[in-house]
Design a protein around this motif. Sequence first.
Motif, PDB file in Angstrom:
ATOM      1  N   MET A  35       0.865  -1.168   0.000  1.00  0.00           N
ATOM      2  CA  MET A  35       0.000   0.000   0.000  1.00  0.00           C
ATOM      3  C   MET A  35       0.904   1.221   0.000  1.00  0.00           C
ATOM      4  SD  MET A  35      -3.013  -1.200  -0.168  1.00  0.00           S
ATOM      5  CE  MET A  35      -3.763   0.422  -0.034  1.00  0.00           C
ATOM      6  N   VAL A  36       1.162   1.750  -1.181  1.00  0.00           N
ATOM      7  CA  VAL A  36       2.022   2.928  -1.272  1.00  0.00           C
ATOM      8  C   VAL A  36       1.141   4.136  -0.953  1.00  0.00           C
ATOM      9  CG1 VAL A  36       3.704   4.166  -2.669  1.00  0.00           C
ATOM     10  CG2 VAL A  36       3.444   1.714  -2.992  1.00  0.00           C
ATOM     11  N   SER A  37       0.822   4.958  -1.910  1.00  0.00           N
ATOM     12  CA  SER A  37      -0.029   6.132  -1.722  1.00  0.00           C
ATOM     13  C   SER A  37       0.128   6.984  -2.958  1.00  0.00           C
ATOM     14  CB  SER A  37       0.420   6.941  -0.495  1.00  0.00           C
ATOM     15  OG  SER A  37      -0.144   8.242  -0.483  1.00  0.00           O
ATOM     16  N   GLY A  38      -0.851   7.832  -3.216  1.00  0.00           N
ATOM     17  CA  GLY A  38      -0.678   8.795  -4.278  1.00  0.00           C
ATOM     18  C   GLY A  38       0.544   9.669  -4.027  1.00  0.00           C
ATOM     19  N   CYS A  39       0.947   9.788  -2.764  1.00  0.00           N
ATOM     20  CA  CYS A  39       2.135  10.576  -2.420  1.00  0.00           C
ATOM     21  C   CYS A  39       3.411   9.950  -2.974  1.00  0.00           C
ATOM     22  CB  CYS A  39       2.254  10.727  -0.907  1.00  0.00           C
ATOM     23  SG  CYS A  39       0.933  11.712  -0.154  1.00  0.00           S
ATOM     24  N   GLY A  40       3.335   8.709  -3.403  1.00  0.00           N
ATOM     25  CA  GLY A  40       4.495   8.060  -3.992  1.00  0.00           C
ATOM     26  C   GLY A  40       4.592   8.251  -5.491  1.00  0.00           C
ATOM     27  N   GLU A  41       3.573   8.875  -6.087  1.00  0.00           N
ATOM     28  CA  GLU A  41       3.595   9.142  -7.527  1.00  0.00           C
ATOM     29  C   GLU A  41       4.471  10.361  -7.812  1.00  0.00           C
ATOM     30  OE1 GLU A  41      -0.129   9.157  -9.774  1.00  0.00           O
ATOM     31  OE2 GLU A  41      -1.126   8.615  -7.888  1.00  0.00           O
ATOM     32  N   ALA A  42       5.282  10.274  -8.844  1.00  0.00           N
ATOM     33  CA  ALA A  42       6.106  11.421  -9.241  1.00  0.00           C
ATOM     34  C   ALA A  42       5.218  12.597  -9.620  1.00  0.00           C
ATOM     35  CB  ALA A  42       6.998  11.037 -10.419  1.00  0.00           C
ATOM     36  N   GLY A  43       5.517  13.763  -9.071  1.00  0.00           N
ATOM     37  CA  GLY A  43       4.755  14.958  -9.410  1.00  0.00           C
ATOM     38  C   GLY A  43       3.447  15.114  -8.675  1.00  0.00           C
ATOM     39  N   ASN A  44       3.159  14.229  -7.720  1.00  0.00           N
ATOM     40  CA  ASN A  44       1.903  14.339  -6.971  1.00  0.00           C
ATOM     41  C   ASN A  44       2.024  15.433  -5.905  1.00  0.00           C
ATOM     42  OD1 ASN A  44       0.218  13.727  -4.484  1.00  0.00           O
ATOM     43  ND2 ASN A  44      -0.704  12.293  -5.919  1.00  0.00           N
ATOM     44  N   HIS A  45       1.113  16.379  -5.933  1.00  0.00           N
ATOM     45  CA  HIS A  45       1.103  17.454  -4.928  1.00  0.00           C
ATOM     46  C   HIS A  45      -0.303  17.642  -4.371  1.00  0.00           C
ATOM     47  CE1 HIS A  45       5.158  18.433  -6.208  1.00  0.00           C
ATOM     48  NE2 HIS A  45       4.737  18.541  -7.457  1.00  0.00           N
ATOM     49  N   ARG A  46      -1.081  16.567  -4.343  1.00  0.00           N
ATOM     50  CA  ARG A  46      -2.491  16.695  -4.004  1.00  0.00           C
ATOM     51  C   ARG A  46      -2.785  16.471  -2.531  1.00  0.00           C
ATOM     52  NH1 ARG A  46      -4.935  12.649  -8.426  1.00  0.00           N
ATOM     53  NH2 ARG A  46      -3.383  11.347  -7.400  1.00  0.00           N
ATOM     54  N   SER A  47      -1.789  16.112  -1.752  1.00  0.00           N
ATOM     55  CA  SER A  47      -2.025  15.773  -0.356  1.00  0.00           C
ATOM     56  C   SER A  47      -1.406  16.819   0.570  1.00  0.00           C
ATOM     57  CB  SER A  47      -1.417  14.401  -0.045  1.00  0.00           C
ATOM     58  OG  SER A  47      -1.533  14.098   1.334  1.00  0.00           O
ATOM     59  N   ASP A  48      -1.994  16.952   1.755  1.00  0.00           N
ATOM     60  CA  ASP A  48      -1.431  17.821   2.787  1.00  0.00           C
ATOM     61  C   ASP A  48      -0.477  17.058   3.700  1.00  0.00           C
ATOM     62  OD1 ASP A  48      -2.739  20.113   1.962  1.00  0.00           O
ATOM     63  OD2 ASP A  48      -4.504  19.713   3.196  1.00  0.00           O
ATOM     64  N   ALA A  49      -0.028  15.900   3.244  1.00  0.00           N
ATOM     65  CA  ALA A  49       0.918  15.113   4.028  1.00  0.00           C
ATOM     66  C   ALA A  49       2.246  15.853   4.160  1.00  0.00           C
ATOM     67  CB  ALA A  49       1.149  13.761   3.369  1.00  0.00           C
ATOM     68  N   HIS A  50       2.948  15.523   5.215  1.00  0.00           N
ATOM     69  CA  HIS A  50       4.262  16.119   5.463  1.00  0.00           C
ATOM     70  C   HIS A  50       5.270  15.609   4.440  1.00  0.00           C
ATOM     71  CE1 HIS A  50       8.064  16.873   7.660  1.00  0.00           C
ATOM     72  NE2 HIS A  50       7.397  17.875   8.213  1.00  0.00           N
ATOM     73  N   ASP A  51       6.326  16.388   4.235  1.00  0.00           N
ATOM     74  CA  ASP A  51       7.369  15.994   3.286  1.00  0.00           C
ATOM     75  C   ASP A  51       7.995  14.651   3.652  1.00  0.00           C
ATOM     76  OD1 ASP A  51       7.489  18.493   1.591  1.00  0.00           O
ATOM     77  OD2 ASP A  51       7.893  19.358   3.567  1.00  0.00           O
ATOM     78  N   ALA A  52       8.051  14.343   4.939  1.00  0.00           N
ATOM     79  CA  ALA A  52       8.627  13.065   5.363  1.00  0.00           C
ATOM     80  C   ALA A  52       7.769  11.896   4.884  1.00  0.00           C
ATOM     81  CB  ALA A  52       8.775  13.019   6.879  1.00  0.00           C
ATOM     82  N   PHE A  53       6.441  12.087   4.877  1.00  0.00           N
ATOM     83  CA  PHE A  53       5.557  11.041   4.380  1.00  0.00           C
ATOM     84  C   PHE A  53       5.719  10.888   2.874  1.00  0.00           C
ATOM     85  CE2 PHE A  53       1.374   9.414   2.955  1.00  0.00           C
ATOM     86  CZ  PHE A  53       1.296   8.268   3.738  1.00  0.00           C
ATOM     87  N   TYR A  54       5.816  12.016   2.162  1.00  0.00           N
ATOM     88  CA  TYR A  54       6.099  11.955   0.731  1.00  0.00           C
ATOM     89  C   TYR A  54       7.403  11.199   0.475  1.00  0.00           C
ATOM     90  CZ  TYR A  54       2.550  14.948  -1.493  1.00  0.00           C
ATOM     91  OH  TYR A  54       1.386  15.449  -2.027  1.00  0.00           O
ATOM     92  N   ALA A  55       8.408  11.456   1.285  1.00  0.00           N
ATOM     93  CA  ALA A  55       9.705  10.798   1.113  1.00  0.00           C
ATOM     94  C   ALA A  55       9.591   9.296   1.349  1.00  0.00           C
ATOM     95  CB  ALA A  55      10.733  11.408   2.066  1.00  0.00           C
ATOM     96  N   ALA A  56       8.862   8.917   2.386  1.00  0.00           N
ATOM     97  CA  ALA A  56       8.691   7.495   2.690  1.00  0.00           C
ATOM     98  C   ALA A  56       7.957   6.772   1.567  1.00  0.00           C
ATOM     99  CB  ALA A  56       7.928   7.328   4.010  1.00  0.00           C
ATOM    100  N   LYS A  57       6.917   7.409   1.040  1.00  0.00           N
ATOM    101  CA  LYS A  57       6.132   6.773  -0.016  1.00  0.00           C
ATOM    102  C   LYS A  57       6.895   6.730  -1.337  1.00  0.00           C
ATOM    103  CE  LYS A  57       2.795   5.522   2.480  1.00  0.00           C
ATOM    104  NZ  LYS A  57       2.555   4.064   2.657  1.00  0.00           N
ATOM    105  N   SER A  58       7.687   7.756  -1.604  1.00  0.00           N
ATOM    106  CA  SER A  58       8.521   7.736  -2.803  1.00  0.00           C
ATOM    107  C   SER A  58       9.553   6.613  -2.712  1.00  0.00           C
ATOM    108  CB  SER A  58       9.216   9.087  -2.980  1.00  0.00           C
ATOM    109  OG  SER A  58       8.265  10.112  -3.215  1.00  0.00           O
ATOM    110  N   ALA A  59      10.077   6.393  -1.518  1.00  0.00           N
ATOM    111  CA  ALA A  59      11.026   5.295  -1.318  1.00  0.00           C
ATOM    112  C   ALA A  59      10.345   3.946  -1.544  1.00  0.00           C
ATOM    113  CB  ALA A  59      11.617   5.364   0.084  1.00  0.00           C
ATOM    114  N   GLN A  60       9.138   3.795  -1.032  1.00  0.00           N
ATOM    115  CA  GLN A  60       8.387   2.560  -1.260  1.00  0.00           C
ATOM    116  C   GLN A  60       8.174   2.328  -2.751  1.00  0.00           C
ATOM    117  OE1 GLN A  60       4.719   2.988   1.021  1.00  0.00           O
ATOM    118  NE2 GLN A  60       5.363   1.357   2.387  1.00  0.00           N
TER     119      GLN A  60
END
Length: 250
Positions: free
Chosen positions: A143-168
Amino acid sequence: MTFEHHRVVITAAGRDFGRTLALGFAARGAEVHLSARTEEAARRVREEIIAQGHDPARVHAHACDLTDPASVRAFAGAVAARTDHVDVLVNNGSRYQHGTDLLSASDEDIVDTLASGATGTVLATKAFLPLLLKSAKPDIVTMVSGCGEAGNHRSDAHDAFYAAKSAQAGFTESLSRRLRGRGVRVISLYPPDFANHDPLSPAWEDAPRTAQDPLTAQSLVDCVFFAVGQPRDCFIKSFYFEQTGTELTH
């Protein structure tokens, strides 16, 4: 679609979507190994499943802190002590961190967010891979997240969450290529925020599912079951979703 002959491991199954998946797999006959940071949380879900009439011998609760390598190894060892193979590993565990300001999270929160989502996914996959390779039908679902998609800016998640999901996302992309020749399907889901309706609620089957409604957990469960239930020549690598409505859950 039933999974009577599947042995399924689910991380972070003590609440939210992990619990939803655990209830769903068990309802379709799978033997399930559930983990949560505390064994008590995993046991609560186990008792829920047993209360639905499932065989207690096919529902197992384990403690696993995905930020702790020793805990992940112990979890895999406990599962290995009960079975000689695992058919499905669901990498569901990942701490969510809210906030559009990088400075809004403490260093400890950032480390925990990255460790649970990114490091934890790699460690769990590594720990369970030997058991998966002994299966005739091994699947790794993340279960990744839309935050793991390149260029996704649709979430109010923290940058650390974006980083974790991009790594996944990067990890599962590489893993898919490297394990396909060994018969392991690597399936990644990239949902936006979604409504995690309680699967034990009578309204579960009647949850809104029109084009105007936000994505529901039921739809995500259906995607997982669809991919895992395909013949072995069908490798469904990823599920991507359009986002509709407002942010709901993570």
